[in-house]
Scaffold this motif. Structure first.
Motif, PDB file in Angstrom:
ATOM      1  N   ALA A   1       0.830  -1.200   0.000  1.00  0.00           N
ATOM      2  CA  ALA A   1       0.000   0.000   0.000  1.00  0.00           C
ATOM      3  C   ALA A   1       0.863   1.247   0.000  1.00  0.00           C
ATOM      4  O   ALA A   1       1.944   1.255   0.570  1.00  0.00           O
ATOM      5  CB  ALA A   1      -0.916  -0.004   1.230  1.00  0.00           C
ATOM      6  N   GLY A   2       0.378   2.312  -0.627  1.00  0.00           N
ATOM      7  CA  GLY A   2       1.115   3.562  -0.675  1.00  0.00           C
ATOM      8  C   GLY A   2       1.166   4.236   0.677  1.00  0.00           C
ATOM      9  O   GLY A   2       0.318   4.031   1.532  1.00  0.00           O
ATOM     10  N   LEU A   3       2.177   5.043   0.899  1.00  0.00           N
ATOM     11  CA  LEU A   3       2.367   5.761   2.151  1.00  0.00           C
ATOM     12  C   LEU A   3       2.838   7.150   1.773  1.00  0.00           C
ATOM     13  O   LEU A   3       4.033   7.375   1.627  1.00  0.00           O
ATOM     14  CB  LEU A   3       3.392   5.033   3.028  1.00  0.00           C
ATOM     15  CG  LEU A   3       3.773   5.672   4.333  1.00  0.00           C
ATOM     16  CD1 LEU A   3       2.569   5.705   5.280  1.00  0.00           C
ATOM     17  CD2 LEU A   3       4.889   4.881   4.991  1.00  0.00           C
TER      18      LEU A   3
ATOM     19  N   GLN B   1       5.476   7.691   7.974  1.00  0.00           N
ATOM     20  CA  GLN B   1       4.316   8.508   7.623  1.00  0.00           C
ATOM     21  C   GLN B   1       4.298   9.796   8.456  1.00  0.00           C
ATOM     22  O   GLN B   1       4.036  10.874   7.939  1.00  0.00           O
ATOM     23  CB  GLN B   1       3.019   7.741   7.822  1.00  0.00           C
ATOM     24  CG  GLN B   1       1.800   8.481   7.369  1.00  0.00           C
ATOM     25  CD  GLN B   1       0.543   7.633   7.500  1.00  0.00           C
ATOM     26  OE1 GLN B   1       0.487   6.703   8.299  1.00  0.00           O
ATOM     27  NE2 GLN B   1      -0.450   7.945   6.696  1.00  0.00           N
ATOM     28  N   ALA B   2       4.604   9.691   9.736  1.00  0.00           N
ATOM     29  CA  ALA B   2       4.640  10.871  10.613  1.00  0.00           C
ATOM     30  C   ALA B   2       5.754  11.823  10.177  1.00  0.00           C
ATOM     31  O   ALA B   2       5.621  13.044  10.309  1.00  0.00           O
ATOM     32  CB  ALA B   2       4.846  10.443  12.058  1.00  0.00           C
ATOM     33  N   MET B   3       6.836  11.277   9.632  1.00  0.00           N
ATOM     34  CA  MET B   3       7.962  12.110   9.207  1.00  0.00           C
ATOM     35  C   MET B   3       7.647  12.883   7.932  1.00  0.00           C
ATOM     36  O   MET B   3       8.151  13.979   7.744  1.00  0.00           O
ATOM     37  CB  MET B   3       9.209  11.248   9.006  1.00  0.00           C
ATOM     38  CG  MET B   3       9.740  10.701  10.319  1.00  0.00           C
ATOM     39  SD  MET B   3      11.046   9.478  10.099  1.00  0.00           S
ATOM     40  CE  MET B   3      12.351  10.488   9.410  1.00  0.00           C
ATOM     41  N   VAL B   4       6.831  12.290   7.049  1.00  0.00           N
ATOM     42  CA  VAL B   4       6.519  12.978   5.801  1.00  0.00           C
ATOM     43  C   VAL B   4       5.292  13.819   6.002  1.00  0.00           C
ATOM     44  O   VAL B   4       4.993  14.762   5.427  1.00  0.00           O
ATOM     45  CB  VAL B   4       6.333  12.025   4.597  1.00  0.00           C
ATOM     46  CG1 VAL B   4       7.617  11.295   4.313  1.00  0.00           C
ATOM     47  CG2 VAL B   4       5.196  11.065   4.795  1.00  0.00           C
TER      48      VAL B   4
END
Length: 69
Positions: free
Chosen positions: A6-8, A66-69
């Motif tokens: 899945a994409g992130l 995810q939190a970093m981007v």
């Protein structure tokens, strides 16, 4: 590690079959840049970790990224 394709955000995780070998360490995470993408692998000692545990570790990493981007 089904379901990890899945994409992130702008990241995409896919499963890559690797040559079978013995783990040198209990848990090894390798990340590298290839063609403008970050790719990697998680290797673990099956005598210490079950596949579901490794899947959870990858999910934690995905949430952190995810939190970093």
């Amino acid at each position: 590690l089904d379901g990890l394709g899945a994409g992130l955000g702008g990241l995409r995780l896919t499963r890559v079959e690797m040559e079978r070998r013995s783990a040198k360490f209990d848990l090894t995470l390798e990340l590298y840049e290839a063609g403008g993408r970050i790719e990697g692998s998680l290797e673990y000692a099956t005598s210490l970790f079950q596949e579901q545990t490794a899947i959870r570790h990858v999910a934690y990493l995905r949430r952190m990224l995810q939190a970093m981007v």
